[in-house]
Motif scaffolding. Structure first.
Motif, short mmCIF file in Angstrom:
data_model
loop_
_atom_site.label_atom_id
_atom_site.label_comp_id
_atom_site.label_asym_id
_atom_site.label_seq_id
_atom_site.Cartn_x
_atom_site.Cartn_y
_atom_site.Cartn_z
N ASP A 41 44.36 8.70 -54.19
CA ASP A 41 45.63 8.60 -53.45
C ASP A 41 45.64 7.49 -52.42
N GLY A 42 44.61 6.66 -52.37
CA GLY A 42 44.59 5.54 -51.44
C GLY A 42 44.51 5.94 -49.98
N MET A 43 44.01 7.14 -49.70
CA MET A 43 43.93 7.61 -48.32
C MET A 43 42.82 6.90 -47.54
N MET A 44 41.86 6.34 -48.27
CA MET A 44 40.84 5.47 -47.69
C MET A 44 40.59 4.38 -48.74
N GLY A 69 34.75 8.38 -34.05
CA GLY A 69 33.36 8.08 -33.73
C GLY A 69 32.78 6.96 -34.58
N ILE A 70 31.70 6.38 -34.11
CA ILE A 70 30.98 5.37 -34.88
C ILE A 70 30.35 6.03 -36.10
N THR A 71 29.89 7.25 -35.91
CA THR A 71 29.35 8.03 -37.03
C THR A 71 29.95 9.42 -36.97
N GLY A 72 29.70 10.22 -38.01
CA GLY A 72 30.29 11.55 -38.05
C GLY A 72 29.68 12.39 -39.16
N MET A 73 30.24 13.57 -39.33
CA MET A 73 29.66 14.51 -40.28
C MET A 73 29.76 14.04 -41.72
N TRP A 74 30.91 13.44 -42.09
CA TRP A 74 31.02 13.05 -43.50
C TRP A 74 30.17 11.82 -43.81
N GLN A 75 29.94 10.98 -42.79
CA GLN A 75 29.08 9.82 -43.03
C GLN A 75 27.64 10.24 -43.32
N VAL A 76 27.15 11.26 -42.62
CA VAL A 76 25.77 11.68 -42.84
C VAL A 76 25.67 12.71 -43.96
N SER A 77 26.80 13.05 -44.57
CA SER A 77 26.79 14.02 -45.66
C SER A 77 27.02 13.36 -47.01
N GLY A 78 26.92 12.05 -47.05
CA GLY A 78 27.12 11.37 -48.32
C GLY A 78 27.68 9.97 -48.17
N ARG A 79 28.31 9.71 -47.00
CA ARG A 79 28.83 8.39 -46.67
C ARG A 79 29.66 7.81 -47.79
N SER A 80 29.29 6.70 -48.36
CA SER A 80 30.11 6.01 -49.36
C SER A 80 30.16 6.74 -50.69
N ILE A 135 31.10 9.83 -51.16
CA ILE A 135 32.24 10.74 -51.20
C ILE A 135 33.50 9.95 -51.54
N THR A 136 34.18 10.35 -52.60
CA THR A 136 35.38 9.63 -53.04
C THR A 136 36.64 10.48 -52.95
N ASP A 137 36.51 11.75 -52.62
CA ASP A 137 37.65 12.64 -52.50
C ASP A 137 38.02 12.77 -51.02
N PHE A 138 39.22 12.25 -50.67
CA PHE A 138 39.62 12.26 -49.26
C PHE A 138 39.74 13.67 -48.72
N GLU A 139 40.13 14.63 -49.54
CA GLU A 139 40.23 16.01 -49.09
C GLU A 139 38.86 16.54 -48.65
#
Length: 472
Positions: free
Chosen positions: A340-343, A419-430, A432-436
């Protein structure tokens, strides 16, 4: 708290001096070892009582009578603890204990006077600086009264950014100097798109309470205050009773940070920001020539992003892309891996400095890929952290075009500082392809936040960066 500590020390010194004058003694002075020991103890006890009993919590929202009660209780606890301490040490005699009793009324008068004056000053400063934006949601018949009440009792220093009337459509008009910006059908969208920190809902008892509307507000992550002449059930989050204007309200928020927790997070941000800014200066000396040689132009890249509660700010990075990267973004949209182009994420981005697809189909990378892969491009964001626009740990701030596509529940990501970093970055970072899934992880971070979680995420981030596990 600093003024209170000074008031306590002054009261103790005056009490010792008064006792000496009354008894024509010169034995006890503030520099006497017993006095010095007692002075140090009561200051430590004073600080502990502040944090244990929350003496200064909601200090601006308390009336002067209630403030006197809080101050009296605080003084009584300090003096009782000091007296108990005095009976456990032989070097402390009755003379010093009498001085503590003299100190009690002096401390009460001095610290209450200081608090009252400081409250007046803070209220005036808050009224002038008013950073927390407040949207009023009410009906047209009581709107004037609601606005007047909050203006006259604006203890927190809210900046009233607009009014939504849910009984009729009056968009474009003004009531008591406040512009009507939405009606019942459009107010949820206004909260989603605008810079709204908090919402105050006040409807008369004869009007059907807008449960669905309040649920929409809570889903977006904004703090919601409900006038509690009657208590209503609302969706999720932390709840507490506060004051908005002169109204008793039920406040619902996706999470709630105490003054102490907020102080710790900001203190960590400032310390980390100072270190990060220093490292940014060192990194600049090496990256600047490497970037300029491969792609002449500015070394830093800035872009408007959407921060906490919809506030826009400029984010800073070391430039890792060619100057025409934004123009070429449209060409690569079909390769975007995020639904959906959300990111925006692509497998191999030719806009990055040095990236090329060779005739044989192999991929060649350069300085830009190195900067992103090692997360060096993120270092200038420590400047954003020092400015208070970002935090070390939070959610990643969306671009304006991404934000325009947000639905109500997506806006919950904006309930905290980016934030510079966050939970989703340390849980898979790039990966993760599902914005939800990103929204789910960010919402989890906000609802479960505490200081220990920030430390945990920071440590994980350092490990990931050192392993060079892709860009953040």
């Amino acid at each position: 708290m600093l003024f209170d500590m000074i008031s306590l020390l002054l009261s103790f010194a005056l009490a010792v001096f008064t006792y000496n004058v009354i008894n024509d003694l010169k034995i006890y002075s503030i520099f006497n070892s017993a006095c010095f020991s007692m002075a140090l103890f009561i200051e430590i006890a004073n600080i502990a009582i502040f944090f244990i009993f929350g003496t200064l919590k909601n200090v601006l929202k308390r009336g002067y009578t209630r403030e006197f009660i809080y101050t009296f209780r605080h003084v009584l606890i300090v003096v009782l603890i000091a007296l108990l301490y005095s009976f456990n040490f032989s070097e402390i005699d009755n003379s010093l204990r009498i001085s503590l009793c003299i100190m009690a009324p002096l401390y009460l008068v001095i610290t209450y006077t200081v608090r009252a004056i400081w409250k007046i000053i803070l209220k005036r400063i808050s009224a002038r600086s008013a950073k927390r934006t407040l949207l009023l949601v009410t009906t047209s018949d009581i709107a004037f009264e609601v606005i007047e009440n909050i203006k006259n009792n604006n203890f927190v220093g809210f900046n009233i950014i607009g009014l939504a009337t849910i009984d009729c459509d009056m968009v474009g008009h003004e009531i008591n100097g406040v512009k009507i910006v939405a009606n019942k059908e459009t107010v949820s969208e206004y909260v989603c798109r605008g810079w709204v920190d908090e919402v105050f809902v006040n409807v008369p008892y004869k009007f059907d309470f807008p449960h669905e509307l309040v649920n929409d507000f809570v889903i977006t992550g904004v703090t919601v205050h409900l006038n509690i002449e009657d208590l209503y059930d609302t969706l999720g989050g932390k709840r507490l009773v506060e004051k908005v204007g002169n109204y008793n309200v039920l406040t619902t928020s996706i999470n709630y940070a105490t003054i102490g927790q907020a102080f710790l997070k900001r203190a960590l941000d400032i310390c980390g920001g100072i270190v990060g800014a220093f490292l940014t200066g060192i990194i600049y000396l090496f990256l600047a020539p490497a970037i300029y040689i491969k792609s002449p132009g500015p070394i830093f890249f800035s872009q408007e992003r959407v921060g906490k509660n919809g506030k826009k700010f400029k984010i800073y990075k070391f430039r890792s892309m060619y100057l025409d990267a934004e123009d070429r973004k449209q060409e690569l949209k079909e390769n975007n891996r995020v639904k959906d182009g959300m990111m925006f994420k692509v497998d191999f981005d030719e806009r990055i400095i040095g990236n090329k697809i060779l005739p044989d189909g192999t991929h060649k990378t350069g300085i830009g890929d190195f900067i992103r892969r090692t997360s060096l491009d993120e270092f200038p964001q420590f400047i954003n952290v020092l400015k208070g626009e970002m935090s070390l740990v939070g959610t990643r701030p969306p671009t304006l075009d991404e934000w325009e596509k947000y639905e109500l529940h997506h806006r919950a990501r904006l309930a905290t500082k980016p934030g510079i970093t966050g939970m989703w970055q340390v849980s898979g970072r790039s990966k993760i392809t599902d914005f939800e899934e990103v929204v789910k992880l960010d919402t989890k971070y906000i609802t479960e936040w505490d200081f220990k979680l920030d430390i945990k995420i920071l440590l994980k981030t350092i490990v990931i960066v050192l392993k060079q596990d892709g860009s953040m």
